[in-house]
Design an enzyme around this catalytic site. Structure first.
Site, PDB file in Angstrom:
ATOM      1  N   VAL A 158       7.748   9.538   0.711  1.00 35.71           N
ATOM      2  CA  VAL A 158       6.291   9.749   0.683  1.00 35.71           C
ATOM      3  C   VAL A 158       5.822  10.825   1.662  1.00 35.71           C
ATOM      4  O   VAL A 158       4.666  11.238   1.607  1.00 35.71           O
ATOM      5  CB  VAL A 158       5.509   8.429   0.930  1.00 35.71           C
ATOM      6  CG1 VAL A 158       5.807   7.406  -0.156  1.00 35.71           C
ATOM      7  CG2 VAL A 158       5.780   7.862   2.321  1.00 35.71           C
ATOM      8  N   ASN A 163       2.463   1.114   0.565  1.00 30.01           N
ATOM      9  CA  ASN A 163       3.069   0.125   1.466  1.00 30.01           C
ATOM     10  C   ASN A 163       4.195   0.681   2.335  1.00 30.01           C
ATOM     11  O   ASN A 163       4.542   0.090   3.352  1.00 30.01           O
ATOM     12  CB  ASN A 163       3.574  -1.053   0.617  1.00 30.01           C
ATOM     13  CG  ASN A 163       4.489  -1.963   1.384  1.00 30.01           C
ATOM     14  OD1 ASN A 163       4.033  -2.782   2.194  1.00 30.01           O
ATOM     15  ND2 ASN A 163       5.795  -1.834   1.164  1.00 30.01           N
ATOM     16  N   SER A 189      -1.982  -3.278   9.235  1.00 27.38           N
ATOM     17  CA  SER A 189      -1.293  -4.235  10.113  1.00 27.38           C
ATOM     18  C   SER A 189      -2.312  -4.804  11.084  1.00 27.38           C
ATOM     19  O   SER A 189      -3.314  -4.141  11.396  1.00 27.38           O
ATOM     20  CB  SER A 189      -0.190  -3.524  10.901  1.00 27.38           C
ATOM     21  OG  SER A 189       0.327  -4.377  11.907  1.00 27.38           O
ATOM     22  N   TYR A 218       3.016   3.800  16.022  1.00 29.11           N
ATOM     23  CA  TYR A 218       2.806   2.835  14.926  1.00 29.11           C
ATOM     24  C   TYR A 218       1.364   2.314  14.932  1.00 29.11           C
ATOM     25  O   TYR A 218       0.676   2.348  13.915  1.00 29.11           O
ATOM     26  CB  TYR A 218       3.795   1.678  15.086  1.00 29.11           C
ATOM     27  CG  TYR A 218       3.733   0.654  13.976  1.00 29.11           C
ATOM     28  CD1 TYR A 218       4.364   0.880  12.762  1.00 29.11           C
ATOM     29  CD2 TYR A 218       3.040  -0.546  14.150  1.00 29.11           C
ATOM     30  CE1 TYR A 218       4.312  -0.061  11.740  1.00 29.11           C
ATOM     31  CE2 TYR A 218       2.984  -1.488  13.138  1.00 29.11           C
ATOM     32  CZ  TYR A 218       3.624  -1.250  11.935  1.00 29.11           C
ATOM     33  OH  TYR A 218       3.568  -2.176  10.924  1.00 29.11           O
ATOM     34  N   SER A 264      -1.028   4.940  13.857  1.00 32.14           N
ATOM     35  CA  SER A 264      -0.975   5.234  12.410  1.00 32.14           C
ATOM     36  C   SER A 264      -1.719   4.174  11.613  1.00 32.14           C
ATOM     37  O   SER A 264      -2.420   4.485  10.652  1.00 32.14           O
ATOM     38  CB  SER A 264       0.488   5.324  11.941  1.00 32.14           C
ATOM     39  OG  SER A 264       1.110   4.048  11.916  1.00 32.14           O
ATOM     40  N   LYS A 265      -1.587   2.914  12.027  1.00 33.72           N
ATOM     41  CA  LYS A 265      -2.223   1.824  11.268  1.00 33.72           C
ATOM     42  C   LYS A 265      -3.735   1.800  11.513  1.00 33.72           C
ATOM     43  O   LYS A 265      -4.518   1.516  10.599  1.00 33.72           O
ATOM     44  CB  LYS A 265      -1.579   0.484  11.631  1.00 33.72           C
ATOM     45  CG  LYS A 265      -0.112   0.372  11.223  1.00 33.72           C
ATOM     46  CD  LYS A 265       0.082   0.499   9.705  1.00 33.72           C
ATOM     47  CE  LYS A 265       1.519   0.265   9.300  1.00 33.72           C
ATOM     48  NZ  LYS A 265       1.721   0.317   7.829  1.00 33.72           N
TER      49      LYS A 265
HETATM   50  P1  NDP Z   1      10.726  -2.880   5.578  1.00 30.69           P
HETATM   51  O1  NDP Z   1      11.326  -2.010   6.595  1.00 30.69           O
HETATM   52  O2  NDP Z   1      11.428  -4.106   5.119  1.00 30.69           O
HETATM   53  O3  NDP Z   1      10.317  -2.009   4.293  1.00 30.69           O
HETATM   54  C1  NDP Z   1       9.727  -0.757   4.418  1.00 30.69           C
HETATM   55  C2  NDP Z   1       9.839  -0.053   3.093  1.00 30.69           C
HETATM   56  O4  NDP Z   1       9.246   1.249   3.193  1.00 30.69           O
HETATM   57  C3  NDP Z   1      11.269   0.112   2.654  1.00 30.69           C
HETATM   58  O5  NDP Z   1      11.381  -0.239   1.300  1.00 30.69           O
HETATM   59  C4  NDP Z   1      11.522   1.600   2.879  1.00 30.69           C
HETATM   60  O6  NDP Z   1      12.475   2.058   1.931  1.00 30.69           O
HETATM   61  C5  NDP Z   1      10.137   2.195   2.622  1.00 30.69           C
HETATM   62  N1  NDP Z   1       9.968   3.490   3.254  1.00 30.69           N
HETATM   63  C6  NDP Z   1      10.064   3.804   4.570  1.00 30.69           C
HETATM   64  N2  NDP Z   1       9.869   5.113   4.766  1.00 30.69           N
HETATM   65  C7  NDP Z   1       9.652   5.653   3.531  1.00 30.69           C
HETATM   66  C8  NDP Z   1       9.401   6.971   3.070  1.00 30.69           C
HETATM   67  N3  NDP Z   1       9.322   8.025   3.899  1.00 30.69           N
HETATM   68  N4  NDP Z   1       9.227   7.166   1.739  1.00 30.69           N
HETATM   69  C9  NDP Z   1       9.284   6.120   0.888  1.00 30.69           C
HETATM   70  N5  NDP Z   1       9.533   4.863   1.252  1.00 30.69           N
HETATM   71  C10 NDP Z   1       9.718   4.625   2.572  1.00 30.69           C
HETATM   72  O7  NDP Z   1       9.303  -3.239   6.139  1.00 30.69           O
HETATM   73  P2  NDP Z   1       8.212  -4.335   5.759  1.00 30.69           P
HETATM   74  O8  NDP Z   1       8.356  -4.833   4.386  1.00 30.69           O
HETATM   75  O9  NDP Z   1       8.156  -5.259   6.900  1.00 30.69           O
HETATM   76  O10 NDP Z   1       6.922  -3.377   5.867  1.00 30.69           O
HETATM   77  C11 NDP Z   1       6.190  -2.919   4.763  1.00 30.69           C
HETATM   78  C12 NDP Z   1       4.850  -2.439   5.276  1.00 30.69           C
HETATM   79  O11 NDP Z   1       4.201  -3.518   5.937  1.00 30.69           O
HETATM   80  C13 NDP Z   1       4.956  -1.306   6.301  1.00 30.69           C
HETATM   81  O12 NDP Z   1       3.906  -0.393   6.090  1.00 30.69           O
HETATM   82  C14 NDP Z   1       4.767  -2.040   7.628  1.00 30.69           C
HETATM   83  O13 NDP Z   1       4.255  -1.201   8.618  1.00 30.69           O
HETATM   84  C15 NDP Z   1       3.782  -3.109   7.216  1.00 30.69           C
HETATM   85  N6  NDP Z   1       3.702  -4.273   8.089  1.00 30.69           N
HETATM   86  C16 NDP Z   1       4.811  -5.073   8.329  1.00 30.69           C
HETATM   87  C17 NDP Z   1       4.693  -6.180   9.143  1.00 30.69           C
HETATM   88  C18 NDP Z   1       5.860  -7.072   9.447  1.00 30.69           C
HETATM   89  O14 NDP Z   1       5.701  -7.995  10.275  1.00 30.69           O
HETATM   90  N7  NDP Z   1       7.001  -6.891   8.824  1.00 30.69           N
HETATM   91  C19 NDP Z   1       3.420  -6.553   9.775  1.00 30.69           C
HETATM   92  C20 NDP Z   1       2.336  -5.668   9.436  1.00 30.69           C
HETATM   93  C21 NDP Z   1       2.483  -4.581   8.634  1.00 30.69           C
HETATM   94  P3  NDP Z   1      13.501   3.252   2.187  1.00 30.69           P
HETATM   95  O15 NDP Z   1      13.910   3.164   3.635  1.00 30.69           O
HETATM   96  O16 NDP Z   1      14.568   3.013   1.198  1.00 30.69           O
HETATM   97  O17 NDP Z   1      12.707   4.475   1.876  1.00 30.69           O
END
Ligand code: NDP
Length: 263
Positions: free
Chosen positions: A65, A91, A143, A156, A159-160
């Site tokens: 992205v 996301n 977040s 982080y 950004s949020k």
């Molecule tokens: P994960 O690390 O499990 O998942 C993050 C996802 O984002 C992965 O599928 C990753 O896939 C994808 N991603 C990362 N960078 C890129 C990129 N440049 N282009 C496309 N895809 C990308 O994290 P979570 O499921 O925990 O987090 C999902 C969202 O929720 C995030 O925005 C996070 O900040 C937010 N969040 C999470 C919390 C938590 O407690 N876990 C709390 C609050 C918010 P890949 O690396 O294959 O690209």
């Protein structure tokens, strides 16, 4: 497959694992055709396989992205395959726990580039299509860190917090095109990101007796997904510009008396 999203086309970024995977599965379970985006194809394939096994519809495309050309290309593909893009779930995200005094420019750029600029690029490309086809819904994973500091997470948290500002502005500017924009702010959620942040040893505590959180546990990814479903649905037709917290009560709890020393 019937459901609230039958006939709707939904893009989910970061759909290979965690919150994005659960959200892709939840939209497909309610009838949507889901495009799963991310960088790791094997993870996306797994999400698509789970959806197909449950009788749903999904396809995937590798897309970073932060790469404007890749974003434009994948959104153009989706617009060509579908008559309209109805929902975008922005996301994809990364975290970073470098102490403030040590953050270098490259790390800062990577976090802001993914969590804020990546969300903007996806939103703008999709909103241009939605404006042409009569509207839609764009949702962002913010977040609780957007509204309160959890250190050392300067890039982080910034950004949020900025994502909340982007969301409000999109809601105001895009309403005229029939586009709604909202954020979901998860609290501490049980995903790989959390496990990496705290270490596997603490996961049992966080899921069983997490004293900081009124519900005494981490949020589940399917609970975050349900918030996205609501905000994307026709039941939320009057809701735009908000941030819906799904945090097990974390931000309602000021946690003052509990932290005072014994007299
Ligand atoms: P994960 O690390 O499990 O998942 C993050 C996802 O984002 C992965 O599928 C990753 O896939 C994808 N991603 C990362 N960078 C890129 C990129 N440049 N282009 C496309 N895809 C990308 O994290 P979570 O499921 O925990 O987090 C999902 C969202 O929720 C995030 O925005 C996070 O900040 C937010 N969040 C999470 C919390 C938590 O407690 N876990 C709390 C609050 C918010 P890949 O690396 O294959 O690209």
């Amino acid at each position: 497959m019937g459901g609230r999203f039958a006939g709707r086309n939904v893009i989910v970024t970061g759909a290979g694992r965690g919150i994005g995977e659960a959200t892709a599965l939840a939209f497909a379970a309610e009838g949507a055709d889901v495009l799963a985006l991310g960088r790791t194809v094997v993870d996306l394939d797994d999400t698509v396989r789970q959806i197909a096994e449950a009788g749903g519809r999904a396809w995937r495309a590798a897309c970073d992205v932060t790469d404007e050309a890749a974003v434009d290309a994948v959104v153009a593909d989706a617009a060509q395959r579908w008559d309209a893009i109805h929902v975008l779930i922005n996301n994809a995200g990364i975290d970073d726990d470098t102490p403030f005094l040590d953050i270098d420019h490259a790390r800062w750029r990577a976090v802001i580039g993914t969590n804020l600029t990546g969300a903007f690029l996806m939103a703008q490309a999709v909103a241009r299509q939605m404006a042409r086809t009569g509207g839609g819904v764009i949702l962002h994973t913010a977040s609780v860190d957007a509204s309160g500091a959890d250190g050392p997470y300067a890039a982080y948290n910034s950004s949020k917090a900025a994502l909340l500002g982007l969301n409000r502005t999109m809601a105001v500017e895009l309403a005229q095109y029939g586009i709604r924009s909202n954020c979901v702010s998860p609290g501490f959620t049980h995903t790989a990101m959390t496990e990496q942040a705290v270490g596997p040893g603490l996961m049992n505590y966080l899921n069983g007796s997490f004293a900081r959180v009124p519900l005494r546990r981490l949020v589940r990814t399917d609970e975050v997904a349900q918030a996205f479903l609501y905000l994307a649905s026709d039941q939320a037709s009057g809701v735009t510009g908000i941030d819906l917290r799904v945090d097990a009560g974390l931000t309602a709890n000021l946690f003052i008396l509990e932290t005072l020393p014994e007299e």
